[in-house]
Design an enzyme around this catalytic site. Structure first.
Site, PDB file in Angstrom:
ATOM      1  N   LYS A  76      38.134  37.505  40.744  1.00  7.85           N
ATOM      2  CA  LYS A  76      38.333  38.744  39.610  1.00  7.85           C
ATOM      3  C   LYS A  76      39.973  38.683  39.534  1.00  7.85           C
ATOM      4  CE  LYS A  76      34.060  40.351  39.397  1.00  7.85           C
ATOM      5  NZ  LYS A  76      33.405  40.696  38.070  1.00  7.85           N
ATOM      6  N   ASP A 104      32.041  47.149  41.936  1.00 10.74           N
ATOM      7  CA  ASP A 104      31.012  46.703  42.932  1.00 10.74           C
ATOM      8  C   ASP A 104      31.937  46.331  44.178  1.00 10.74           C
ATOM      9  OD1 ASP A 104      28.486  47.707  42.441  1.00 10.74           O
ATOM     10  OD2 ASP A 104      28.199  45.893  41.197  1.00 10.74           O
TER      11      ASP A 104
END
Length: 368
Positions: A76, A104
């Site tokens: 990410k 999340d």
């Protein structure tokens, strides 16, 4: 309309062979150079696993191991760093900024880390189901944490509202909806570095172009980047592209089946980082046009795949191992020959599995 080549078995599966002829514009140049200039940048490993090639009856299998990317245990950081760079370039340098996001786990930590490195504040909204260790890791980056007693979609909604109210806030969200698409688009662009690395690493390994690339999906942003990479060029043969998601949050398959993006009610899953109920609005045209197939898997299949990858030397949690679990599901059991033919796989095919995060991103087996 999609050409539904779904098997008659119970496997949650959707296929559209015509996707290999779909094309799109390529990712912008310069993203890889940006990442290469960041402290600690190095290409993540592309690990060949011959035993999986034997099991799957293909030529070669490679796993793109994102267990350590720019100091974090997931991919990410590629999207967050590029998007924050682009967003801050439009602000005055001395202007106070708070980076806001819902997560999340992995994306929020990447946003928080980027904020810390740049001397900015971060405010991260976390839905239910995220392991306390993952939340603690985000807090350790110096971020303010707001817990949301609802789903990921609920957390996104609250983060967006908070960013609208605060004058100094920038929402750095890795999903898009009408009216909020520029920054999610930059996040997708950031992921293109991962695909460029794969090209270089396959060439260095003397491998042919991939016949199949399998990618885990939540809202579909990484899958959008993968589709853009492989459908945005004309020089190499187009591989089959397979998305993999939890049965408890199969919004992509449901959307493909209906021919339009829809939201689904999600349930608990160990693949918490993929527990998303709505495809990103900017990802949807790419998923609809460019994915050859989509499959949904059980938590048990993801756990088995994670354990097998760890035994083979690749650190993977359930989300990262979903790619392997998905390919196994497609190439085994009733209807496997039909699905193999649909994907164009043969005994010499090269398969690339994207393992999006490592064990450290998944405390006690729950992916962030």
């Amino acid at each position: 309309m999609l050409d539904d080549a779904s098997s008659t078995t119970a496997l949650p599966w959707f296929a559209r062979p015509a996707a290999r002829s779909w094309t799109c514009a390529p990712a912008p140049a310069g993203v890889r150079d940006f990442h290469a200039a960041l402290p600690g940048y190095a290409p993540t490993p592309l690990t060949e696993l011959p035993s999986l090639a034997t099991e799957l009856a293909v030529g070669r299998v490679f796993v793109k191991d994102e267990s350590s990317r720019l100091g974090l245990p997931a991919f990410k950081a590629l999207g967050a760093s590029w998007a924050v760079h682009r967003a801050l370039a439009e602000r005055t340098a001395a202007e106070p900024v708070t980076l806001v996001s819902a997560t999340d786990g992995n994306h929020g930590r990447a946003v928080a880390r980027t904020a810390r490195l740049l001397g900015r504040r971060a405010h991260i909204f976390v839905p239910r189901g995220v392991h306390p260790d993952a939340v603690a890791a985000i807090a350790a980056e110096g971020a303010e944490i707001t817990r949301v007693p609802g789903s990921y979609d609920d957390a996104v909604h609250q983060a967006a509202e908070a960013a609208t109210i605060a004058a100094d806030a920038i929402l750095i969200q890795d999903t898009a909806w009408p009216g909020y698409e520029t920054i999610p688009g930059w996040i997708v662009e950031g992921y293109s570095t991962l695909c460029v690395e794969i090209d270089e690493q396959l060439a260095a390994a003397g491998a042919t172009a991939p016949g199949l690339v399998a990618v885990p999906v939540g809202v579909g942003s990484l899958a959008q980047a993968v589709v853009t990479h492989y459908r945005g060029r004309s020089s190499a043969p187009a591989p089959a592209l397979l998305s993999v998601e939890p049965e408890a949050a199969a919004c992509v398959i449901e959307s493909l089946t209906r021919g339009e993006p829809v939201s689904v009610t999600t349930g608990p899953t160990a693949m918490a980082g993929l527990n998303c109920g709505t495809p990103s609005s900017i990802a949807w045209p790419y998923l609809y046009g460019g994915l050859d197939a989509a499959v949904a898997i059980t938590d048990a299949a993801a756990a088995r795949a994670a354990g097998d990858l760890v035994e083979l030397g690749v650190s993977a949690g359930p989300c990262g191992a979903a790619a392997l679990a998905g390919v196994r599901a497609v190439l085994a059991g009733e209807g496997a020959d039909e699905r193999r033919e649909t994907l164009g796989l043969g005994p010499t095919s090269v398969v690339v599995l994207l393992s999006t995060e490592g064990m450290a991103a998944n405390p006690h087996g729950a992916c962030p």
